[in-house]
Design an enzyme around this catalytic site. Structure first.
Site, PDB file in Angstrom:
ATOM      1  CB  SER A   7      -0.896   0.011   1.241  1.00 54.78           C
ATOM      2  OG  SER A   7      -1.552   1.261   1.373  1.00 54.78           O
ATOM      3  CE1 TYR A  22      -4.187  -1.827   5.171  1.00 51.31           C
ATOM      4  CE2 TYR A  22      -3.178   0.301   4.697  1.00 51.31           C
ATOM      5  CZ  TYR A  22      -3.763  -0.873   4.256  1.00 51.31           C
ATOM      6  OH  TYR A  22      -3.914  -1.096   2.913  1.00 51.31           O
ATOM      7  CE  LYS A  54      -1.746  -3.711   3.133  1.00 53.28           C
ATOM      8  NZ  LYS A  54      -1.932  -4.943   2.317  1.00 53.28           N
TER       9      LYS A  54
END
Length: 279
Positions: free
Chosen positions: A111, A152, A156
């Site tokens: 991401s 998150y 990632k």
């Protein structure tokens, strides 16, 4: 994909974190791996059920006791387990099967949160890479309600580093497996559409820098998936490809590529010797 003809994958699943292709002669079998639905053979479904059970057990093992803090940390725990540990365990589970094929390729979804989320705690990243999920989650608790977002970003970054580290090893590149990652930005998925329908969230989303404007669409990302899993990507190894409308470049245009400092020359020489010994 037969005879090199371009085709679109049968579905880009919102919860998917890895895609694999196994080549046998001129035929390529593409398999999209999703944690919610795995549209392949029963043997993979069996593996997925086993994996899902382990995932639930791990999540329960790190559930905090304090209810107020626990609710936020549990969301972070889910994020860490799915986006890092889930991906790694899934790929490791399939590695032996991939070694039995020719020119196998694996694509992981990273991401652009890896480079556009500031202040992601390094301790959380290091904890994941060391295999410590609980430490990773607790390293984000100081961010309060923003802890899941930090989890998150950390997950990632960790999975991107795992891809880069593993892709060049004898276990992956040496076994003929190409391991790479895509780092999407704002893609117009149902989740993003739902967020855009909420005025408070829509304002924040529209204010985020996307130099070319607008949002990506799943079909564009699917085209990149096809390319990275195609024969054209045989020489692609350990790469993180940003498909984000320029957001990463907006924030970090000068961060990469960067000249190697003189102090790292000994480390470079060490790596060169290590490669020579491996051959």
């Amino acid at each position: 994909m037969d005879g090199g003809e371009k085709c679109r994958p049968q579905g880009v699943w919102p919860g998917s974190d890895a895609m694999m292709t196994k080549n046998a002669g001129e035929r390529a079998e593409e398999v999209m791996i999703s944690y919610d639905d795995i549209p392949v053979g029963s043997d993979v479904r069996l593996f997925a059920r086993s994996f899902s059970g382990k995932l639930r057990d791990r999540q329960r093992s790190i559930r905090p006791t304090n209810h107020r803090i626990g609710e936020v940390l549990q969301v972070g725990a889910d994020v860490v387990e799915v986006n890092y540990f889930g991906v790694v365990e899934l790929l490791e589970g399939f590695r032996d099967a991939l070694t039995k094929t020719e020119r196998a390729k694996v694509l992981v979804f990273a991401s652009n949160a890896t480079t556009t989320t500031p202040a992601v705690p390094g301790r959380a990243i290091r904890a994941m890479l060391a295999g410590h999920s609980e430490r990773a989650v607790r390293a984000t608790r100081i961010f309060g309600n923003s802890a899941p977002a930090m989890a998150y970003g950390a997950a990632k970054i960790a999975v991107s580093r795992w891809v880069r580290r593993q892709a060049v090893t004898a276990r992956w590149a040496g076994a003929g497996i190409r391991l790479n990652a895509l780092a999407p930005g704002a893609i117009l998925t149902p989740l993003l559409q739902k967020q855009l329908a909420m005025p408070s969230e829509a304002k924040a989303i529209h204010s985020f820098p996307v130099p070319i404007g607008g949002f990506g669409v799943p079909g564009q990302l699917a085209d990149w998936v096809v390319f990275v899993l195609s024969d054209a990507a045989d020489f692609l190894c350990g790469s993180i490809v940003f498909v984000d409308g320029g957001s990463d470049a907006w924030f970090r245009a000068d961060d990469w590529p960067r000249a190697v400092p003189a102090r790292r020359v000994p480390w470079y020489l060490k790596r060169m010797l290590a490669f020579a010994e491996r051959r």
